[in-house]
Design an enzyme around this catalytic site. Sequence first.
Site, PDB file in Angstrom:
ATOM      1  N   GLU A   3       0.848  -1.179   0.000  1.00  0.00           N
ATOM      2  CA  GLU A   3       0.000   0.000   0.000  1.00  0.00           C
ATOM      3  C   GLU A   3       0.891   1.240   0.000  1.00  0.00           C
ATOM      4  OE1 GLU A   3      -3.276  -0.224   2.779  1.00  0.00           O
ATOM      5  OE2 GLU A   3      -3.379  -2.404   2.599  1.00  0.00           O
ATOM      6  N   LYS A  59      -0.372   3.919  -4.773  1.00  0.00           N
ATOM      7  CA  LYS A  59       0.456   2.719  -4.852  1.00  0.00           C
ATOM      8  C   LYS A  59       1.260   2.651  -6.149  1.00  0.00           C
ATOM      9  CE  LYS A  59      -3.545   0.506  -2.687  1.00  0.00           C
ATOM     10  NZ  LYS A  59      -4.536  -0.583  -2.798  1.00  0.00           N
ATOM     11  N   ARG A 278     -14.223  -7.494   0.850  1.00  0.00           N
ATOM     12  CA  ARG A 278     -12.923  -7.416   1.513  1.00  0.00           C
ATOM     13  C   ARG A 278     -13.050  -7.735   2.993  1.00  0.00           C
ATOM     14  NH1 ARG A 278      -9.423  -4.445  -1.691  1.00  0.00           N
ATOM     15  NH2 ARG A 278      -7.811  -5.431  -0.405  1.00  0.00           N
TER      16      ARG A 278
END
Length: 288
Positions: A3, A59, A278
Amino acid sequence: MPELPEVEVVRRGLEEHLVGRRFTDVQVCHPRAVRSGEPEVLVSSLRDATVTAVKRRGKFLWLDFGEDFLLQVHLGMSGQMLVAEPGQVQSPHVRIRAGLSDGRELCFVDQRTFGEWRLEKAVPDPWAAGAGVASPKNFLPQNVSHIAADPLEAVFDAQAAVARMKSKRAAVKTVLLNQEVVSGIGNIYADEALFLAGVRPRRSAALLSRPTLHRVLQSAAEVMECALEQGGTSFDSLYVNVNGASGYFSRSLNVYGRGGEPCKRCGAPIKRVVVGGRSTHYCATCQR
């Protein structure tokens, strides 16, 4: 997947070791490392090119040569950018070796082969123009131009980001992961930011007040700054900086990956749910 903090750690290391250095040679050791183009084109374009800057958005990471093209580096799940003496990196997973004008070499190591190097056209940064800080130096890869600025960038406009979040009826956790709303925040730091802000991940972003959304973004910035100070989050040996060292922010996580464990603040068990497909962690007592 690395990340923002992990990519920024790599960016800073590359900036220290690469800026002002010239690529003397480039060897593609595995075709998947250049699957978005022709290896021969990449090699010929990079040979004798001098790195003028190493940049990042969220990212996304790239090398600037002061030319009309940029080298975008996708780290994927396991990509590593290691700067070392020639022949020092003997991993069987070296995908690209690039000689540097100072005698060292840059090695792209990628065990799972999801990462790659790709040449991209350099285009003006539309987000910088919107923030009123446009300059000739604000160029990015064409395929990154739609990605929103991240909370640690000078061009980040918090009010505009809040407006984009406010327009989304999805869960605030899902909105934080939308790279066209705000970039750089992945699963780990979304959970940690929402814990710090005291907001439950399933709440609709559209129904949250603007001050609350500002608090969420500020919390995301604080969490990622803290992670940066600790070298990022390493859960295995696949994420390392340019010297091969791992980060240790995983020791400071409050909720992510701690389902069923007691909250460090109140002692209540951390809940694990699925939000937008997620895995998500939060404290039902500390977050409302």
